[in-house]
Design a protein around this motif. Structure first.
Motif, PDB file in Angstrom:
ATOM      1  N   GLY A 124       0.756  -4.555   6.177  1.00 48.36           N
ATOM      2  CA  GLY A 124       0.608  -5.055   4.357  1.00 48.36           C
ATOM      3  C   GLY A 124       0.700  -6.174   4.145  1.00 48.36           C
ATOM      4  O   GLY A 124       1.157  -6.931   4.089  1.00 48.36           O
ATOM      5  N   THR A 125      -0.506  -6.469   2.836  1.00 43.63           N
ATOM      6  CA  THR A 125      -0.337  -7.671   2.290  1.00 43.63           C
ATOM      7  C   THR A 125       0.840  -8.232   1.856  1.00 43.63           C
ATOM      8  O   THR A 125       1.046  -8.805   1.869  1.00 43.63           O
ATOM      9  CB  THR A 125      -1.013  -7.127   0.803  1.00 43.63           C
ATOM     10  N   HIS A 126       1.865  -7.193   0.667  1.00 45.59           N
ATOM     11  CA  HIS A 126       2.835  -7.292   0.978  1.00 45.59           C
ATOM     12  C   HIS A 126       4.095  -7.271   1.376  1.00 45.59           C
ATOM     13  O   HIS A 126       5.395  -7.288   1.510  1.00 45.59           O
ATOM     14  CB  HIS A 126       3.534  -7.282  -0.651  1.00 45.59           C
ATOM     15  N   TYR A 127       3.977  -8.039   2.772  1.00 45.59           N
ATOM     16  CA  TYR A 127       5.230  -7.727   3.702  1.00 45.59           C
ATOM     17  C   TYR A 127       6.184  -8.693   4.044  1.00 45.59           C
ATOM     18  O   TYR A 127       7.759  -8.415   4.049  1.00 45.59           O
ATOM     19  CB  TYR A 127       4.376  -7.940   5.385  1.00 45.59           C
ATOM     20  N   GLU A 128       6.188  -9.189   3.094  1.00 46.37           N
ATOM     21  CA  GLU A 128       7.706 -10.391   2.687  1.00 46.37           C
ATOM     22  C   GLU A 128       8.103  -9.988   2.018  1.00 46.37           C
ATOM     23  O   GLU A 128       9.569 -10.330   1.292  1.00 46.37           O
ATOM     24  CB  GLU A 128       7.105 -11.956   2.947  1.00 46.37           C
ATOM     25  N   ALA A 129       7.816  -8.682   1.361  1.00 44.25           N
ATOM     26  CA  ALA A 129       8.387  -8.519   0.171  1.00 44.25           C
ATOM     27  C   ALA A 129       9.338  -6.759   0.823  1.00 44.25           C
ATOM     28  O   ALA A 129      10.421  -6.671   0.015  1.00 44.25           O
ATOM     29  CB  ALA A 129       7.853  -7.560  -0.686  1.00 44.25           C
ATOM     30  N   LEU A 130       9.782  -6.752   2.221  1.00 44.23           N
ATOM     31  CA  LEU A 130      10.304  -5.848   2.573  1.00 44.23           C
ATOM     32  C   LEU A 130      11.737  -6.168   2.892  1.00 44.23           C
ATOM     33  O   LEU A 130      11.799  -7.484   3.020  1.00 44.23           O
ATOM     34  CB  LEU A 130       9.680  -5.515   4.729  1.00 44.23           C
ATOM     35  N   PRO A 131      12.149  -5.905   2.633  1.00 46.40           N
ATOM     36  CA  PRO A 131      13.553  -6.055   3.143  1.00 46.40           C
ATOM     37  C   PRO A 131      14.496  -6.484   3.963  1.00 46.40           C
ATOM     38  O   PRO A 131      14.812  -7.507   3.945  1.00 46.40           O
ATOM     39  CB  PRO A 131      14.163  -4.380   3.195  1.00 46.40           C
ATOM     40  N   ALA A 132      13.673  -6.403   5.507  1.00 46.06           N
ATOM     41  CA  ALA A 132      13.731  -7.241   6.513  1.00 46.06           C
ATOM     42  C   ALA A 132      13.177  -9.633   6.251  1.00 46.06           C
ATOM     43  O   ALA A 132      13.638 -10.017   6.998  1.00 46.06           O
ATOM     44  CB  ALA A 132      13.211  -6.877   7.834  1.00 46.06           C
ATOM     45  N   HIS A 145       1.427 -14.085  -6.430  1.00 41.93           N
ATOM     46  CA  HIS A 145       0.751 -13.121  -5.598  1.00 41.93           C
ATOM     47  C   HIS A 145       0.581 -11.712  -6.425  1.00 41.93           C
ATOM     48  O   HIS A 145       1.771 -10.734  -6.853  1.00 41.93           O
ATOM     49  CB  HIS A 145       1.366 -12.301  -4.536  1.00 41.93           C
ATOM     50  N   LYS A 146      -0.547 -10.991  -6.396  1.00 50.06           N
ATOM     51  CA  LYS A 146      -0.895  -9.599  -7.495  1.00 50.06           C
ATOM     52  C   LYS A 146      -1.637  -7.856  -6.862  1.00 50.06           C
ATOM     53  O   LYS A 146      -1.821  -8.629  -5.079  1.00 50.06           O
ATOM     54  CB  LYS A 146      -1.466  -9.686  -8.546  1.00 50.06           C
ATOM     55  N   ASP A 147      -1.111  -7.203  -7.241  1.00 46.45           N
ATOM     56  CA  ASP A 147      -2.185  -5.911  -6.569  1.00 46.45           C
ATOM     57  C   ASP A 147      -1.751  -5.722  -5.236  1.00 46.45           C
ATOM     58  O   ASP A 147      -0.961  -6.537  -4.178  1.00 46.45           O
ATOM     59  CB  ASP A 147      -3.222  -6.190  -6.936  1.00 46.45           C
ATOM     60  N   GLY A 148      -3.216  -5.464  -4.584  1.00 48.77           N
ATOM     61  CA  GLY A 148      -3.041  -4.630  -3.174  1.00 48.77           C
ATOM     62  C   GLY A 148      -2.410  -3.644  -3.099  1.00 48.77           C
ATOM     63  O   GLY A 148      -1.021  -2.747  -4.457  1.00 48.77           O
ATOM     64  N   PRO A 149      -2.165  -2.770  -1.518  1.00 53.52           N
ATOM     65  CA  PRO A 149      -0.750  -1.897  -1.757  1.00 53.52           C
ATOM     66  C   PRO A 149       0.371  -2.400  -1.557  1.00 53.52           C
ATOM     67  O   PRO A 149       1.011  -3.546  -0.819  1.00 53.52           O
ATOM     68  CB  PRO A 149      -2.122  -1.571   0.011  1.00 53.52           C
ATOM     69  N   MET A 150       0.624  -0.739  -2.061  1.00 50.10           N
ATOM     70  CA  MET A 150       2.027  -1.646  -2.167  1.00 50.10           C
ATOM     71  C   MET A 150       2.607  -2.532  -2.382  1.00 50.10           C
ATOM     72  O   MET A 150       3.527  -3.475  -2.142  1.00 50.10           O
ATOM     73  CB  MET A 150       3.362  -1.586  -0.275  1.00 50.10           C
ATOM     74  N   ARG A 151       2.460  -2.884  -3.789  1.00 48.63           N
ATOM     75  CA  ARG A 151       3.126  -3.833  -4.379  1.00 48.63           C
ATOM     76  C   ARG A 151       4.002  -3.319  -5.317  1.00 48.63           C
ATOM     77  O   ARG A 151       4.595  -2.632  -6.058  1.00 48.63           O
ATOM     78  CB  ARG A 151       1.709  -4.437  -5.607  1.00 48.63           C
ATOM     79  N   PHE A 152       5.141  -3.200  -4.715  1.00 49.98           N
ATOM     80  CA  PHE A 152       6.391  -2.684  -4.962  1.00 49.98           C
ATOM     81  C   PHE A 152       7.306  -3.863  -5.320  1.00 49.98           C
ATOM     82  O   PHE A 152       8.700  -3.857  -5.291  1.00 49.98           O
ATOM     83  CB  PHE A 152       6.996  -1.894  -3.978  1.00 49.98           C
ATOM     84  N   PHE A 153       7.195  -4.403  -6.201  1.00 46.58           N
ATOM     85  CA  PHE A 153       7.746  -5.680  -6.851  1.00 46.58           C
ATOM     86  C   PHE A 153       7.091  -6.155  -8.497  1.00 46.58           C
ATOM     87  O   PHE A 153       6.880  -5.944  -8.185  1.00 46.58           O
ATOM     88  CB  PHE A 153       8.048  -7.234  -6.351  1.00 46.58           C
ATOM     89  N   THR A 154       8.184  -7.117  -8.999  1.00 48.66           N
ATOM     90  CA  THR A 154       7.290  -7.442 -10.607  1.00 48.66           C
ATOM     91  C   THR A 154       7.187  -8.589 -10.609  1.00 48.66           C
ATOM     92  O   THR A 154       8.574  -9.603  -9.801  1.00 48.66           O
ATOM     93  CB  THR A 154       8.293  -6.596 -11.336  1.00 48.66           C
ATOM     94  N   ASN A 155       6.255  -9.456 -10.857  1.00 54.68           N
ATOM     95  CA  ASN A 155       6.707 -10.859 -10.959  1.00 54.68           C
ATOM     96  C   ASN A 155       5.886 -11.300 -12.674  1.00 54.68           C
ATOM     97  O   ASN A 155       4.642 -12.553 -12.319  1.00 54.68           O
ATOM     98  CB  ASN A 155       5.773 -11.632  -9.884  1.00 54.68           C
ATOM     99  N   ASP A 156       5.868 -10.805 -13.584  1.00 52.82           N
ATOM    100  CA  ASP A 156       5.398 -10.951 -14.335  1.00 52.82           C
ATOM    101  C   ASP A 156       6.248 -12.038 -15.414  1.00 52.82           C
ATOM    102  O   ASP A 156       6.316 -12.431 -16.532  1.00 52.82           O
ATOM    103  CB  ASP A 156       5.504 -10.043 -15.898  1.00 52.82           C
ATOM    104  N   PHE A 157       7.569 -12.991 -14.696  1.00 53.87           N
ATOM    105  CA  PHE A 157       8.075 -13.268 -15.287  1.00 53.87           C
ATOM    106  C   PHE A 157       8.853 -13.195 -16.702  1.00 53.87           C
ATOM    107  O   PHE A 157       8.614 -14.213 -17.236  1.00 53.87           O
ATOM    108  CB  PHE A 157       7.452 -15.230 -14.919  1.00 53.87           C
ATOM    109  N   GLY A 158       8.750 -12.062 -17.222  1.00 58.88           N
ATOM    110  CA  GLY A 158       9.127 -11.797 -18.577  1.00 58.88           C
ATOM    111  C   GLY A 158       8.219 -12.399 -19.526  1.00 58.88           C
ATOM    112  O   GLY A 158       8.570 -12.448 -20.594  1.00 58.88           O
ATOM    113  N   ASN A 159       6.778 -12.368 -19.534  1.00 56.96           N
ATOM    114  CA  ASN A 159       5.451 -12.224 -19.694  1.00 56.96           C
ATOM    115  C   ASN A 159       4.064 -12.487 -19.655  1.00 56.96           C
ATOM    116  O   ASN A 159       3.733 -12.965 -18.529  1.00 56.96           O
ATOM    117  CB  ASN A 159       5.130 -14.032 -20.585  1.00 56.96           C
TER     118      ASN A 159
END
Length: 502
Positions: free
Chosen positions: A347-355, A367-381
């Protein structure tokens, strides 16, 4: 009320029953509103992911890397900045050709990959248990892999295709010689070396570039199976590598490898009789001796194999400041193709998987959106979702810029030329490394592998071996002739067999 944890839906609600479906009466039918039944069946339909196109059958472990020798004069990578530095490591070893259910002890090259979770991000050493490869141009890689997979008509592995391809790519003879030697079937991952195989680069704090080769030497010693031993073992278990690796770590026998590098000053490239960026060639150790770097110890079995090993995504594109690429044509292609394989498979965000998630403190990207976007990166703003921006979002760091890679050539599809240089190192291996008993076993391994091949393909391969050394070709030819004689000498004992033979 049970003292066990409460089973819930994936939405977090408690589940009243996990035994029977909700039905209209004791005999049914099942109600569509039984969402948990539908969820359970639907998830099962989706709990497999595509297996890797190559290296599908694998085994892995977690561990640690520790720097034991100073190489800071070659690389400014923080992991190498001082003796005693360490980082976590995730390993995966694999066969190349077989599917995920293939036997562990097939005659094949083994993948040997390490993910170093450094403070500067992940560095992936994606290699094999051999220091070279079959081809040197990625244009031929898909063709090569197709010859290792199943024939489109028979759905069987095809020795005819393998040797037909190798005969048309004579530079493969160096790798095929290793494959057919004793080292073609290691007993398990612990008893084989690992190599980066490609030529990479390093640069130091002064911006000096060096070409490098990575070596990981097993501290357990080399052990290998003969064809007969491997066949007998496969009859008992197809999972011997997994069993050996898991059990060794489970009982505290942690396997270790010593990491070395070979180093070539940038200006020396091109002064050799061979191309130092050719993946089918090694660098002679007398010219570029091994320099010790550190030690890898694999000391933990993952709690969940799928999560940490099947989901592991290694790519040569994962480097850190101080480690870079080279003009190696195969490496240049792998830098793109491996990451793309993971985007397809995981998937698009494979590098966010635990391994695959970096252990570095500050992982920040747009990086943003797409399937399985299970992280946040809004940097507080929330306004900092592009770059450049005035809202405090992350910016590039020019201080980690790689020094210029000196290239002086015309862009062109240069034809591949096969010269005697493509046979020199295979000749050295055959004449000066392999003992006579090893050669005899290699001849028999060839006969077993080439048995189903047509006479034409055999002759084409003998011609390649002749260019290495006449004795090499003669030995393999004699072994094949003996096999043919043995097959033709099988006694015919009844009329049905006589008629079939006639």
């Amino acid at each position: 009320m049970t003292d066990k944890p409460i089973l819930t839906t994936t939405g977090g609600a408690p589940v009243p029953s996990n035994d029977t479906s909700k039905t209209a009466g004791p005999r049914g039918p099942v109600l569509l509103e039984d969402y948990q039944l539908i969820e359970k069946l639907a998830h099962q339909n989706r709990e497999r992911i595509p297996e890797r196109v190559v290296h599908a059958k694998g085994w892995g472990a977690q561990g640690i890397f520790k720097v034991t020798h100073d190489i800071s004069k070659y690389s400014c990578a923080k992991i190498f900045s001082k003796v005693g530095n360490s980082c976590d490591v995730l390993s995966r070893w694999s066969t190349v050709a077989g599917e995920s259910g293939a036997a562990d002890t097939e005659r094949d090259v083994r993948g040997f990959s390490l993910k170093f979770y450094t403070e500067d991000g992940n560095w992936d050493m994606v290699g094999n248990n051999t220091p070279i490869f079959f081809v040197r141009d990625a244009y031929k890689f898909p063709d090569f892999i197709r010859t290792q997979k199943r024939h489109p008509k028979t759905n069987l592995r095809s020795p005819e295709a393998m040797f037909d391809f190798w005969a048309a790519q004579p530079e493969s003879v160096h790798q095929v010689t290793i494959l057919m030697s004793d080292r073609g079937i290691p007993t398990n991952p612990m008893h084989m070396n690992g190599y980066g195989s490609h030529t990479f680069s390093m640069w130091n704090a002064d911006g000096e570039r060096f070409w490098v080769k990575f070596h990981f030497k097993t501290q357990q010693g080399h052990k290998h199976y003969t064809n007969a031993e491997a066949e007998a073992l496969i009859g008992k278990t197809r999972e011997s590598y997994q069993e050996d690796l898991f059990n060794a770590i489970d009982r505290g026998d942690f396997p270790k490898w010593t990491m070395f590098i070979q180093v070539m000053p940038e200006a020396e490239a091109g002064q050799q009789s061979y191309n130092p960026f050719d993946l089918t060639k090694v660098w002679p150790h007398e010219d570029y001796p091994l320099i010790e770097v550190g030690e890898v110890e694999m000391n933990k079995n993952p709690e969940n194999y799928f999560q940490m090993i099947e989901n592991a995504a290694y790519s040569p594109s994962n480097v850190v400041p101080g480690i870079g690429y080279s003009p190696d044509k195969m490496l240049q292609a792998r830098v793109w193709s491996y990451a793309d394989a993971h985007r397809y498979r995981l998937g698009t965000h494979y590098e966010a998987l635990p391994a695959n998630a970096p252990h570095a403190a500050n992982v920040q990207h747009y990086h943003k959106d797409g399937p399985m976007r299970f992280f946040t990166n809004d940097f507080g703003n929330a306004d900092a979702y592009y770059e450049p921006n005035q809202y405090g979002g992350p910016v590039a760091d020019p201080s980690v810029m790689e020094p210029p890679l000196k290239i002086d050539a015309d862009a062109f599809r240069y034809p591949q030329e096969v010269t005697d240089e493509d046979f020199v190192q295979a000749r050295e291996l055959y004449l000066n490394v392999l003992e006579e008993d090893e050669k005899e076993r290699m001849y028999e391994n060839y006969a077993a592998a080439m048995g189903p091949c047509s006479k034409d393909v055999k002759e084409r391969w003998y011609a390649v071996l002749e260019r290495v050394h006449p004795d090499y070709a003669a030995g393999v030819r004699a072994a094949n002739d003996r096999l043919d004689t043995d097959v033709n000498a099988v006694p015919i004992t009844d009329d049905t067999q006589i008629e079939a033979a006639e």
